[in-house]
Motif scaffolding. Structure first.
Motif, PDB file in Angstrom:
ATOM      1  N   ILE A   1       0.853  -1.194   0.000  1.00  0.00           N
ATOM      2  CA  ILE A   1       0.000   0.000   0.000  1.00  0.00           C
ATOM      3  C   ILE A   1       0.887   1.242   0.000  1.00  0.00           C
ATOM      4  CG2 ILE A   1      -1.872  -1.164   1.207  1.00  0.00           C
ATOM      5  CD1 ILE A   1      -1.084   0.332   3.777  1.00  0.00           C
ATOM      6  N   ALA A   2       0.320   2.355  -0.474  1.00  0.00           N
ATOM      7  CA  ALA A   2       0.996   3.645  -0.430  1.00  0.00           C
ATOM      8  C   ALA A   2       0.214   4.525   0.532  1.00  0.00           C
ATOM      9  CB  ALA A   2       1.035   4.285  -1.816  1.00  0.00           C
ATOM     10  N   ILE A   3       0.898   5.152   1.482  1.00  0.00           N
ATOM     11  CA  ILE A   3       0.184   5.910   2.526  1.00  0.00           C
ATOM     12  C   ILE A   3       0.948   7.179   2.877  1.00  0.00           C
ATOM     13  CG2 ILE A   3       1.303   4.669   4.457  1.00  0.00           C
ATOM     14  CD1 ILE A   3      -1.553   4.746   5.803  1.00  0.00           C
ATOM     15  N   LYS A   4       0.214   8.169   3.346  1.00  0.00           N
ATOM     16  CA  LYS A   4       0.775   9.466   3.734  1.00  0.00           C
ATOM     17  C   LYS A   4       1.834   9.292   4.836  1.00  0.00           C
ATOM     18  CE  LYS A   4      -0.452  13.310   6.655  1.00  0.00           C
ATOM     19  NZ  LYS A   4      -1.351  13.513   7.791  1.00  0.00           N
ATOM     20  N   PRO A   5       2.925  10.064   4.773  1.00  0.00           N
ATOM     21  CA  PRO A   5       3.900  10.057   5.867  1.00  0.00           C
ATOM     22  C   PRO A   5       3.330  10.778   7.078  1.00  0.00           C
ATOM     23  CG  PRO A   5       4.516  11.714   4.255  1.00  0.00           C
ATOM     24  CD  PRO A   5       3.333  10.982   3.684  1.00  0.00           C
ATOM     25  N   SER A   6       3.687  10.343   8.264  1.00  0.00           N
ATOM     26  CA  SER A   6       3.107  10.897   9.488  1.00  0.00           C
ATOM     27  C   SER A   6       3.596  12.324   9.757  1.00  0.00           C
ATOM     28  CB  SER A   6       3.476  10.024  10.698  1.00  0.00           C
ATOM     29  OG  SER A   6       2.820  10.503  11.862  1.00  0.00           O
ATOM     30  N   GLY A   7       2.626  13.215  10.056  1.00  0.00           N
ATOM     31  CA  GLY A   7       2.989  14.545  10.537  1.00  0.00           C
ATOM     32  C   GLY A   7       3.598  15.475   9.519  1.00  0.00           C
ATOM     33  N   VAL A   8       3.482  15.123   8.237  1.00  0.00           N
ATOM     34  CA  VAL A   8       4.019  15.990   7.191  1.00  0.00           C
ATOM     35  C   VAL A   8       2.909  16.912   6.704  1.00  0.00           C
ATOM     36  CG1 VAL A   8       5.044  16.055   4.866  1.00  0.00           C
ATOM     37  CG2 VAL A   8       5.735  14.273   6.487  1.00  0.00           C
TER      38      VAL A   8
ATOM     39  N   ILE B   1       5.489   9.820  -0.110  1.00  0.00           N
ATOM     40  CA  ILE B   1       4.445   8.824   0.196  1.00  0.00           C
ATOM     41  C   ILE B   1       5.146   7.488   0.501  1.00  0.00           C
ATOM     42  CG2 ILE B   1       2.440   7.577  -0.709  1.00  0.00           C
ATOM     43  CD1 ILE B   1       1.997  10.620  -0.143  1.00  0.00           C
ATOM     44  N   VAL B   2       4.759   6.880   1.604  1.00  0.00           N
ATOM     45  CA  VAL B   2       5.468   5.693   2.096  1.00  0.00           C
ATOM     46  C   VAL B   2       4.811   4.419   1.550  1.00  0.00           C
ATOM     47  CG1 VAL B   2       6.329   4.503   4.155  1.00  0.00           C
ATOM     48  CG2 VAL B   2       5.985   6.989   4.204  1.00  0.00           C
ATOM     49  N   VAL B   3       5.622   3.462   1.154  1.00  0.00           N
ATOM     50  CA  VAL B   3       5.121   2.161   0.700  1.00  0.00           C
ATOM     51  C   VAL B   3       5.292   1.154   1.834  1.00  0.00           C
ATOM     52  CG1 VAL B   3       5.409   0.278  -0.974  1.00  0.00           C
ATOM     53  CG2 VAL B   3       5.655   2.671  -1.708  1.00  0.00           C
ATOM     54  N   CYS B   4       4.173   0.523   2.194  1.00  0.00           N
ATOM     55  CA  CYS B   4       4.187  -0.455   3.289  1.00  0.00           C
ATOM     56  C   CYS B   4       3.601  -1.780   2.812  1.00  0.00           C
ATOM     57  CB  CYS B   4       3.350   0.047   4.463  1.00  0.00           C
ATOM     58  SG  CYS B   4       3.969   1.544   5.251  1.00  0.00           S
ATOM     59  N   ASP B   5       3.915  -2.840   3.543  1.00  0.00           N
ATOM     60  CA  ASP B   5       3.256  -4.108   3.252  1.00  0.00           C
ATOM     61  C   ASP B   5       1.926  -4.154   3.996  1.00  0.00           C
ATOM     62  OD1 ASP B   5       5.448  -6.089   5.432  1.00  0.00           O
ATOM     63  OD2 ASP B   5       3.642  -4.929   5.917  1.00  0.00           O
TER      64      ASP B   5
ATOM     65  N   VAL C   1       7.268  -0.842   6.749  1.00  0.00           N
ATOM     66  CA  VAL C   1       7.742  -0.011   5.639  1.00  0.00           C
ATOM     67  C   VAL C   1       8.521  -0.874   4.644  1.00  0.00           C
ATOM     68  CG1 VAL C   1       9.213   1.926   4.970  1.00  0.00           C
ATOM     69  CG2 VAL C   1       7.802   2.068   7.056  1.00  0.00           C
ATOM     70  N   ALA C   2       8.114  -0.789   3.371  1.00  0.00           N
ATOM     71  CA  ALA C   2       8.839  -1.484   2.298  1.00  0.00           C
ATOM     72  C   ALA C   2       9.761  -0.519   1.573  1.00  0.00           C
ATOM     73  CB  ALA C   2       7.845  -2.092   1.309  1.00  0.00           C
ATOM     74  N   GLU C   3       9.302   0.758   1.459  1.00  0.00           N
ATOM     75  CA  GLU C   3      10.142   1.763   0.817  1.00  0.00           C
ATOM     76  C   GLU C   3       9.685   3.142   1.236  1.00  0.00           C
ATOM     77  OE1 GLU C   3      12.533   4.106  -1.564  1.00  0.00           O
ATOM     78  OE2 GLU C   3      10.364   4.302  -1.561  1.00  0.00           O
ATOM     79  N   GLY C   4      10.647   4.009   1.595  1.00  0.00           N
ATOM     80  CA  GLY C   4      10.272   5.375   1.958  1.00  0.00           C
ATOM     81  C   GLY C   4      11.226   5.966   2.967  1.00  0.00           C
TER      82      GLY C   4
ATOM     83  N   TYR D   1      -5.087  -3.055   8.320  1.00  0.00           N
ATOM     84  CA  TYR D   1      -6.065  -4.047   8.791  1.00  0.00           C
ATOM     85  C   TYR D   1      -7.250  -4.104   7.840  1.00  0.00           C
ATOM     86  CZ  TYR D   1      -9.000  -6.792  11.890  1.00  0.00           C
ATOM     87  OH  TYR D   1      -9.780  -7.802  12.415  1.00  0.00           O
ATOM     88  N   VAL D   2      -7.713  -2.935   7.400  1.00  0.00           N
ATOM     89  CA  VAL D   2      -8.852  -2.892   6.465  1.00  0.00           C
ATOM     90  C   VAL D   2      -8.502  -3.603   5.162  1.00  0.00           C
ATOM     91  CG1 VAL D   2     -10.313  -1.352   5.065  1.00  0.00           C
ATOM     92  CG2 VAL D   2      -9.823  -0.785   7.462  1.00  0.00           C
ATOM     93  N   TYR D   3      -7.320  -3.343   4.623  1.00  0.00           N
ATOM     94  CA  TYR D   3      -6.931  -3.976   3.358  1.00  0.00           C
ATOM     95  C   TYR D   3      -6.811  -5.496   3.506  1.00  0.00           C
ATOM     96  CZ  TYR D   3      -5.856   0.628   1.400  1.00  0.00           C
ATOM     97  OH  TYR D   3      -5.944   1.923   0.939  1.00  0.00           O
TER      98      TYR D   3
END
Ligand SMILES: O=C(CO)[C@@H](O)[C@@H](O)COP(=O)(O)O
Length: 227
Positions: A45-52, A62-66, A71-74, A87-89
Motif C-alpha cells: 500500500i501507499a500511505i501518507k507520511p506521518s505529521g508531514v 508517500i510511504v510504501v508499506c506491506d 515499511v517497504a520503501e520510503g 487491517y482494512v486492506y
C-alpha cells in the motif's frame, strides 16, 4: 529497500495528489487526516507520511508499506493510522482506498456517538443508509481497523464515524474513498443544520433503496457513452 514494481510510482503520485482534495474540501486541519491506496498487483500500500504538512507532500514522500504496516520503501515514517489502514486492506480485499479525516461536522456527530440518519436523497444516493458509528479506539494497533471492518462489513455506507475520533471511508479505489469523505462531511452539515430547527425524519427504506440503486447504476455517464 524493496525493489518496487512500476505501479508503485503511479499509486504514490495518485495518493499524493488526492491529499490536495482533502484541503480543497476543508476536511483536514494542519497535518490531520491521511489517505492510502492498495498498489495494484501487489501486497503493498501507499500511505501518507506521518505529521508531514500537506504543502510538503510529494510522491516521493508517500510511504510504501506491506499489508502488515511494515515499511517497504520510503524515507519517512508512515501515518500513525497505518495499522488501521492495513487491517482494512487485509480484511476487505475489495477495498482499494482508505481515507481518514477529522472533518468538523461529521466529527461532531462522532463526538456525540450518533449515526447520521438517512434523511436526504444525497445520503441515499451515496451511502444507501444511515452513516454508522464505530467504536472508540486508541491510535496504533489493530483496534481502529477492527472497528472499521466490524462496522462497514456488509453495510452499504463507505463511511464510518469512529466514536470520539473522526471519519474513515473506504472505496474500490482511493478517489472513491475521497469522494465518500467529501460527501460524508456535506451531508453531516446539511442534516445538522436541518436538526437545528426541528426533528429530522429518516426517508422510507423503499425510497432509500430506489435512490441508491439509481445513483449507483444509472446516474452520470455510463462507460462507452460520449462523456
Ligand atoms: O487522528 C489521528 C490519528 O488517528 C491523527 O494523528 C491523524 O489524523 C494524522 O496522523 P498522521 O499525520 O497520518 O500520522
Amino acid at each position: 529497500m524493496t525493489a518496487l514494481p512500476p505501479a508503485a510510482e503511479h499509486t504514490r503520485a495518485e495518493v499524493c495528489a488526492l491529499h490536495a482534495e482533502l484541503l480543497r474540501w476543508n476536511l483536514v486541519t494542519w497535518t490531520s487526516g491521511n489517505i492510502s491506496a492498495r498498489i495494484p498487483g501487489t501486497d503493498l500500500i501507499a500511505i501518507k507520511p506521518s505529521g508531514v504538512t500537506y504543502d510538503d507532500l510529494t510522491p516521493e514522500s508517500i510511504v510504501v508499506c506491506d499489508l502488515n504496516g511494515a515499511v517497504a520503501e520510503g524515507r519517512h515514517a508512515p501515518s500513525s493510522d497505518t495499522d488501521a489502514h492495513a487491517y482494512v486492506y487485509r480484511a476487505m480485499p475489495e477495498v482499494g482506498g482508505v481515507v481518514h479525516t477529522h472533518s468538523p461536522y461529521a466529527t461532531a456527530w462522532a463526538a456525540r456517538n450518533e449515526p447520521i440518519p438517512c434523511a436526504i436523497t444525497a445520503m441515499a444516493d451515496e451511502f444507501g443508509d444511515d452513516i454508522p458509528v464505530g467504536p472508540f479506539a486508541l491510535i496504533g494497533g489493530d483496534d481502529i481497523g477492527k472497528g472499521i471492518v466490524a462496522t462497514l462489513s456488509g453495510h452499504r455506507s463507505p463511511a464510518v464515524l469512529m466514536s470520539g475520533h473522526g471519519v474513515f471511508t473506504i472505496g474500490p479505489d482511493p478517489k472513491a474513498a475521497v469522494k465518500a469523505a467529501v460527501m460524508c462531511e456535506d451531508v453531516a452539515r446539511t442534516v445538522h443544520l436541518a436538526r437545528q430547527n426541528g426533528p429530522v425524519e429518516r426517508l422510507p427504506q423503499h425510497h432509500i433503496d430506489a435512490l441508491y440503486d439509481r445513483y449507483q447504476n444509472v446516474y452520470g455517464q455510463r462507460r462507452g457513452t460520449d462523456s
